[in-house]
Design a protein around this motif. Structure first.
Motif, PDB file in Angstrom:
ATOM      1  N   ARG A   1       0.841  -1.194   0.000  1.00  0.00           N
ATOM      2  CA  ARG A   1       0.000   0.000   0.000  1.00  0.00           C
ATOM      3  C   ARG A   1       0.879   1.249   0.000  1.00  0.00           C
ATOM      4  N   VAL A   2       0.511   2.239  -0.820  1.00  0.00           N
ATOM      5  CA  VAL A   2       1.285   3.474  -0.890  1.00  0.00           C
ATOM      6  C   VAL A   2       0.402   4.667  -0.526  1.00  0.00           C
ATOM      7  N   THR A   3       1.059   5.705  -0.018  1.00  0.00           N
ATOM      8  CA  THR A   3       0.367   6.948   0.321  1.00  0.00           C
ATOM      9  C   THR A   3       1.015   8.089  -0.443  1.00  0.00           C
ATOM     10  N   ILE A   4       0.206   8.878  -1.141  1.00  0.00           N
ATOM     11  CA  ILE A   4       0.715  10.002  -1.921  1.00  0.00           C
ATOM     12  C   ILE A   4      -0.133  11.227  -1.601  1.00  0.00           C
ATOM     13  N   ARG A   5       0.540  12.297  -1.172  1.00  0.00           N
ATOM     14  CA  ARG A   5      -0.199  13.536  -0.888  1.00  0.00           C
ATOM     15  C   ARG A   5       0.767  14.717  -0.845  1.00  0.00           C
ATOM     16  N   ASP A   6       0.366  15.812  -1.457  1.00  0.00           N
ATOM     17  CA  ASP A   6       1.070  17.095  -1.370  1.00  0.00           C
ATOM     18  C   ASP A   6       2.591  16.969  -1.508  1.00  0.00           C
ATOM     19  N   GLY A   7       3.050  16.302  -2.553  1.00  0.00           N
ATOM     20  CA  GLY A   7       4.484  16.203  -2.790  1.00  0.00           C
ATOM     21  C   GLY A   7       5.172  15.139  -1.967  1.00  0.00           C
ATOM     22  N   TYR A   8       4.421  14.421  -1.161  1.00  0.00           N
ATOM     23  CA  TYR A   8       4.989  13.349  -0.329  1.00  0.00           C
ATOM     24  C   TYR A   8       4.475  12.005  -0.833  1.00  0.00           C
ATOM     25  N   ALA A   9       5.346  11.014  -0.834  1.00  0.00           N
ATOM     26  CA  ALA A   9       4.957   9.651  -1.194  1.00  0.00           C
ATOM     27  C   ALA A   9       5.598   8.699  -0.211  1.00  0.00           C
ATOM     28  N   SER A  10       4.934   7.584   0.038  1.00  0.00           N
ATOM     29  CA  SER A  10       5.454   6.616   1.005  1.00  0.00           C
ATOM     30  C   SER A  10       6.766   6.020   0.516  1.00  0.00           C
ATOM     31  N   GLN A  11       7.529   5.481   1.453  1.00  0.00           N
ATOM     32  CA  GLN A  11       8.882   4.995   1.183  1.00  0.00           C
ATOM     33  C   GLN A  11       8.909   3.906   0.120  1.00  0.00           C
ATOM     34  N   ASP A  12       8.011   2.944   0.196  1.00  0.00           N
ATOM     35  CA  ASP A  12       8.007   1.840  -0.773  1.00  0.00           C
ATOM     36  C   ASP A  12       7.820   2.352  -2.197  1.00  0.00           C
ATOM     37  N   TYR A  13       6.981   3.364  -2.359  1.00  0.00           N
ATOM     38  CA  TYR A  13       6.718   3.946  -3.675  1.00  0.00           C
ATOM     39  C   TYR A  13       7.996   4.552  -4.254  1.00  0.00           C
ATOM     40  N   ILE A  14       8.711   5.339  -3.451  1.00  0.00           N
ATOM     41  CA  ILE A  14       9.931   5.995  -3.910  1.00  0.00           C
ATOM     42  C   ILE A  14      11.031   4.972  -4.204  1.00  0.00           C
ATOM     43  N   LEU A  15      11.221   4.017  -3.292  1.00  0.00           N
ATOM     44  CA  LEU A  15      12.281   3.024  -3.474  1.00  0.00           C
ATOM     45  C   LEU A  15      12.049   2.162  -4.709  1.00  0.00           C
ATOM     46  N   SER A  16      10.800   1.860  -4.999  1.00  0.00           N
ATOM     47  CA  SER A  16      10.493   1.069  -6.189  1.00  0.00           C
ATOM     48  C   SER A  16      10.912   1.806  -7.449  1.00  0.00           C
ATOM     49  N   PHE A  17      10.648   3.113  -7.486  1.00  0.00           N
ATOM     50  CA  PHE A  17      11.082   3.889  -8.647  1.00  0.00           C
ATOM     51  C   PHE A  17      12.601   3.990  -8.696  1.00  0.00           C
ATOM     52  N   GLY A  18      13.253   4.023  -7.532  1.00  0.00           N
ATOM     53  CA  GLY A  18      14.711   4.044  -7.509  1.00  0.00           C
ATOM     54  C   GLY A  18      15.288   2.819  -8.197  1.00  0.00           C
ATOM     55  N   ARG A  19      14.704   1.664  -7.943  1.00  0.00           N
ATOM     56  CA  ARG A  19      15.185   0.434  -8.581  1.00  0.00           C
ATOM     57  C   ARG A  19      14.923   0.450 -10.086  1.00  0.00           C
ATOM     58  N   VAL A  20      13.769   0.988 -10.465  1.00  0.00           N
ATOM     59  CA  VAL A  20      13.447   1.082 -11.896  1.00  0.00           C
ATOM     60  C   VAL A  20      14.441   1.993 -12.608  1.00  0.00           C
ATOM     61  N   ILE A  21      14.704   3.163 -12.030  1.00  0.00           N
ATOM     62  CA  ILE A  21      15.638   4.118 -12.622  1.00  0.00           C
ATOM     63  C   ILE A  21      17.034   3.507 -12.707  1.00  0.00           C
ATOM     64  N   SER A  22      17.439   2.794 -11.659  1.00  0.00           N
ATOM     65  CA  SER A  22      18.760   2.157 -11.642  1.00  0.00           C
ATOM     66  C   SER A  22      18.899   1.153 -12.781  1.00  0.00           C
ATOM     67  N   ALA A  23      17.894   0.330 -12.970  1.00  0.00           N
ATOM     68  CA  ALA A  23      17.952  -0.690 -14.026  1.00  0.00           C
ATOM     69  C   ALA A  23      18.021  -0.051 -15.409  1.00  0.00           C
ATOM     70  N   LEU A  24      17.291   1.033 -15.622  1.00  0.00           N
ATOM     71  CA  LEU A  24      17.269   1.684 -16.928  1.00  0.00           C
ATOM     72  C   LEU A  24      18.562   2.439 -17.216  1.00  0.00           C
ATOM     73  N   ALA A  25      19.133   3.056 -16.183  1.00  0.00           N
ATOM     74  CA  ALA A  25      20.288   3.937 -16.388  1.00  0.00           C
ATOM     75  C   ALA A  25      21.626   3.218 -16.354  1.00  0.00           C
ATOM     76  N   PHE A  26      21.733   2.138 -15.593  1.00  0.00           N
ATOM     77  CA  PHE A  26      23.055   1.569 -15.325  1.00  0.00           C
ATOM     78  C   PHE A  26      23.263   0.154 -15.838  1.00  0.00           C
TER      79      PHE A  26
END
Length: 221
Positions: free
Chosen positions: A57-82
């Motif tokens: 479950r993720v929470t998104i509000r006013d420029g804030y997003a839960s940790q799992d949401y951000i970390l998941s995108f971090g892994r996606v960006i890492s795979a695409l870039a590196f």
């Protein structure tokens, strides 16, 4: 007698007519109200991209997003870039640019498409494996990824290196946006990050000794 009956019928018809008019006016007002609500709903509609494998479950509000949401995108960006090869790099970078903030898109496009040219000309393959927990700083909107980077020039393997990359991001109306990607100094130096988007992914290749054991090249994506 007949006149009284006629008057009653006429009175009932007039009453029914007033009720029908009242119903029509009420329905019209309801339709106007619903139209306004639908317009407001479309005006405030937002599209939020969520990684396919994110099952928490993720929470998104006013420029804030839960940790799992951000970390998941971090892994996606890492795979695409590196992690790429000469055949997949350009398409991966094109997908990566979709996550860039609109005001940073032009900068990112130049950096990654220039990098794609270098990768294709040098037949370079890269594999980056995260081997530490991603360090997330939601106050500064940054995350640091530490891992092992392995690269090949054609079939010649370069020495594996420990790399640390910092991704600066923002969350705008529920959408994850990349602001910059930069390489940090090795963890043991605790140095500052290099200039934003100055991603040094391609070093000067070093020759592999004739009797050296060359690791197997990873399969192309």
């Amino acid at each position: 007698m007949h006149l009284n009956v006629f008057e009653k019928i006429l009175s009932n018809l007039m009453l029914e007519n007033r009720l029908v008019k009242c119903a029509i006016v009420t329905m019209a007002l309801v339709n106007v109200f619903l139209a306004i609500q639908v317009r407001q709903a479309f005006k405030h509609e937002r599209t939020i991209l969520v990684p396919a494998y994110l099952d928490s479950r993720v929470t998104i509000r006013d420029g804030y997003a839960s940790q799992d949401y951000i970390l998941s995108f971090g892994r996606v960006i890492s795979a695409l870039a590196f992690s790429y090869n000469s055949g997949s790099a350009r398409s991966q970078f094109g997908e990566l640019l979709q996550y860039y903030a609109p005001d940073k898109f032009s900068e990112g496009k130049k950096i990654f498409y220039d990098l794609a040219d270098t990768i294709e000309q040098g037949h370079i393959t890269s594999s980056f494996v995260i081997n530490q927990a991603i360090e997330l700083n939601q106050k500064d909107h940054t995350m640091t990824l530490v891992g092992t980077l392995k690269r090949w020039i054609d079939t010649r393997a370069l020495e594996a290196e420990s790399k640390s990359y910092m991704i600066e991001y923002r969350v705008v109306e529920g959408r994850f946006q990349v602001v910059s990607i930069s390489e940090r100094m090795p963890a043991d130096h605790k140095g500052p990050a290099k200039p934003k988007d100055a991603i040094k992914l391609i070093d000067t290749p070093t020759a592999v000794a004739p009797n050296a054991t060359v690791p197997a090249q990873p399969q192309s994506k």
